[in-house]
Design an enzyme around this catalytic site. Structure first.
Site, PDB file in Angstrom:
ATOM      1  CG  ASN A  65       1.740 -19.815 -13.748  1.00 13.00           C
ATOM      2  OD1 ASN A  65       2.393 -20.821 -13.480  1.00 13.00           O
ATOM      3  ND2 ASN A  65       1.685 -19.301 -14.971  1.00 13.00           N
ATOM      4  CD1 TRP A  66       4.224 -19.496  -7.491  1.00 13.48           C
ATOM      5  CD2 TRP A  66       5.040 -21.346  -6.548  1.00 13.48           C
ATOM      6  NE1 TRP A  66       3.930 -19.445  -6.154  1.00 13.48           N
ATOM      7  CE2 TRP A  66       4.410 -20.573  -5.548  1.00 13.48           C
ATOM      8  CE3 TRP A  66       5.620 -22.564  -6.184  1.00 13.48           C
ATOM      9  CZ2 TRP A  66       4.354 -20.975  -4.212  1.00 13.48           C
ATOM     10  CZ3 TRP A  66       5.559 -22.961  -4.862  1.00 13.48           C
ATOM     11  CH2 TRP A  66       4.937 -22.175  -3.881  1.00 13.48           C
ATOM     12  CE  LYS A  67       4.687 -16.729 -15.378  1.00 12.86           C
ATOM     13  NZ  LYS A  67       4.674 -15.850 -16.508  1.00 12.86           N
ATOM     14  CG  HIS A  96       0.341 -19.717 -19.068  1.00  4.96           C
ATOM     15  ND1 HIS A  96       1.399 -19.092 -19.683  1.00  4.96           N
ATOM     16  CD2 HIS A  96       0.042 -18.970 -17.982  1.00  4.96           C
ATOM     17  CE1 HIS A  96       1.731 -18.018 -18.984  1.00  4.96           C
ATOM     18  NE2 HIS A  96       0.923 -17.928 -17.938  1.00  4.96           N
ATOM     19  CD  GLU A 155       4.979 -17.901 -19.492  1.00  7.84           C
ATOM     20  OE1 GLU A 155       5.083 -18.866 -18.704  1.00  7.84           O
ATOM     21  OE2 GLU A 155       4.975 -16.713 -19.111  1.00  7.84           O
ATOM     22  CD  GLU A 162      -2.669 -15.530 -17.390  1.00  9.81           C
ATOM     23  OE1 GLU A 162      -2.326 -15.114 -16.285  1.00  9.81           O
ATOM     24  OE2 GLU A 162      -2.065 -16.413 -17.988  1.00  9.81           O
ATOM     25  N   GLY A 177       4.245 -10.759 -17.562  1.00 15.54           N
ATOM     26  CA  GLY A 177       5.666 -10.617 -17.240  1.00 15.54           C
ATOM     27  C   GLY A 177       6.294  -9.353 -17.791  1.00 15.54           C
ATOM     28  CB  SER A 190       2.020  -7.002 -15.133  1.00 10.75           C
ATOM     29  OG  SER A 190       3.001  -7.492 -16.042  1.00 10.75           O
ATOM     30  N   GLY A 234       1.718 -14.313 -11.780  1.00 17.69           N
ATOM     31  CA  GLY A 234       2.994 -14.988 -11.984  1.00 17.69           C
ATOM     32  C   GLY A 234       4.062 -14.420 -11.051  1.00 17.69           C
ATOM     33  N   GLY A 235       4.844 -13.473 -11.573  1.00 16.82           N
ATOM     34  CA  GLY A 235       6.010 -12.944 -10.855  1.00 16.82           C
ATOM     35  C   GLY A 235       5.730 -12.526  -9.417  1.00 16.82           C
TER      36      GLY A 235
HETATM   37  C1  PEP Z   1       1.113 -15.624 -15.718  1.00 17.82           C
HETATM   38  O1  PEP Z   1       2.142 -16.152 -16.117  1.00 17.82           O
HETATM   39  O2  PEP Z   1       0.058 -16.281 -15.676  1.00 17.82           O
HETATM   40  C2  PEP Z   1       1.182 -14.230 -15.306  1.00 17.82           C
HETATM   41  C3  PEP Z   1       0.070 -13.583 -15.152  1.00 17.82           C
HETATM   42  O3  PEP Z   1       2.443 -13.708 -15.114  1.00 17.82           O
HETATM   43  P1  PEP Z   1       2.803 -12.245 -14.526  1.00 17.82           P
HETATM   44  O4  PEP Z   1       1.894 -12.007 -13.336  1.00 17.82           O
HETATM   45  O5  PEP Z   1       4.231 -12.349 -14.111  1.00 17.82           O
HETATM   46  O6  PEP Z   1       2.536 -11.263 -15.596  1.00 17.82           O
END
Ligand code: PEP
Length: 254
Positions: A9-11, A101, A103, A173, A179, A218, A239-240
């Site tokens: 997930n590149w957001k 999600h 966010e 999640e 994040g 994370s 994500g990150g």
């Molecule tokens: C996400 O946004 O779906 C996510 C899991 O982010 P991160 O891996 O950065 O915690």
């Protein structure tokens, strides 16, 4: 048989130019594995670049790599300025869509009812919904995790047929892990995935075994293998750590 899925997930990162660069490095290092699917969720404006870059140097498509969008509207068309619909995402090359999600829920006020309508819209368009759910830190500290995630699961999937339920994907999640650098332990993730699978069993019986439940929060190249070994963890939503090709390639190979 459920599939192992590694999803990025590149957001709101990587426009078309950055996506082209990422895909060049990713395609050069990617080794396809029959036991897993890789799904990239770039911003919608970068889907075409991701699709164009999802090829080997000889031009053949990378096997086992699919694309998704991070959100769709629940209507298929109309006066919804700034939104994109399921049929548009499908036409652009998406096979998957993230729904709910945290966010989107927290920053854009997305409700369980909207998630249900978006899952239904995804199915109408031929997209696989990846329903995201998870508890906040305050809910976890009040011991409400199971109640919260099962409620989100039931509500989010409520408009789907039994067959559609079987082919959907779930992503657990925990909000406190997204994040933050704080990951659920493999045992914690496993416990919640088991609870989610049992809730799915109430809805579709033994076919709950076919539904992939991903963990997100994370996840990194350093902890991916341990998380993927945990019972009932069928994949990761990252994500990150999916934003550079090197890190993402290590996770894909975990
Ligand atoms: C996400 O946004 O779906 C996510 C899991 O982010 P991160 O891996 O950065 O915690």
């Amino acid at each position: 048989m459920r599939r192992r899925i590694l999803a990025a997930n590149w957001k709101m990162n990587h426009g078309p130019t950055a996506t082209t660069g990422f895909m060049r490095d990713f395609a050069a290092g990617y080794t396809e594995r029959p036991d897993r699917d890789v799904v990239l969720f770039p911003p919608a404006v970068s889907i075409a670049a991701a699709r164009a870059g999802s090829r080997r140097p000889d031009g053949t498509p990378l096997a086992g790599v699919a694309l998704g969008v991070q959100n769709i509207h629940w209507e298929d068309r109309g006066a919804f300025t700034g939104a994109i619909s399921g049929p548009m995402a499908r036409d652009a090359g998406a096979d998957y869509v993230l729904v709910g999600h945290s966010e989107r829920r927290q920053l854009f006020g997305e409700t369980d009812e909207q998630c249900a309508a978006k899952c239904a819209a995804a199915e109408r368009a031929g997209l696989t919904p990846v329903l995201c759910l998870g508890e906040t830190l305050a809910q976890r500290e009040r011991d409400e995790t199971a109640w919260v995630v099962v409620g989100q699961l039931r509500a989010g999937l409520s408009a789907l047929t039994q067959q559609e339920l079987t082919t959907s994907v779930i992503a657990y999640e925990p909000v406190w892990a997204i994040g933050t650098g704080r990951t659920a332990t493999p045992a914690d993730a496993s416990e919640i995935h088991r609870i989610l699978r049992s809730a799915l069993r109430d809805l579709i019986g033994d076919r709950a075994e076919d539904v992939s439940i991903l963990y997100g929060g994370s996840a990194t190249a350093a902890n991916a293998a341990d998380l993927l070994r945990a019972p009932d963890v069928d994949g990761l939503l990252v994500g990150g750590a999916s934003l550079t090709a090197a890190s993402w390639l290590s996770i894909c190979a975990a």
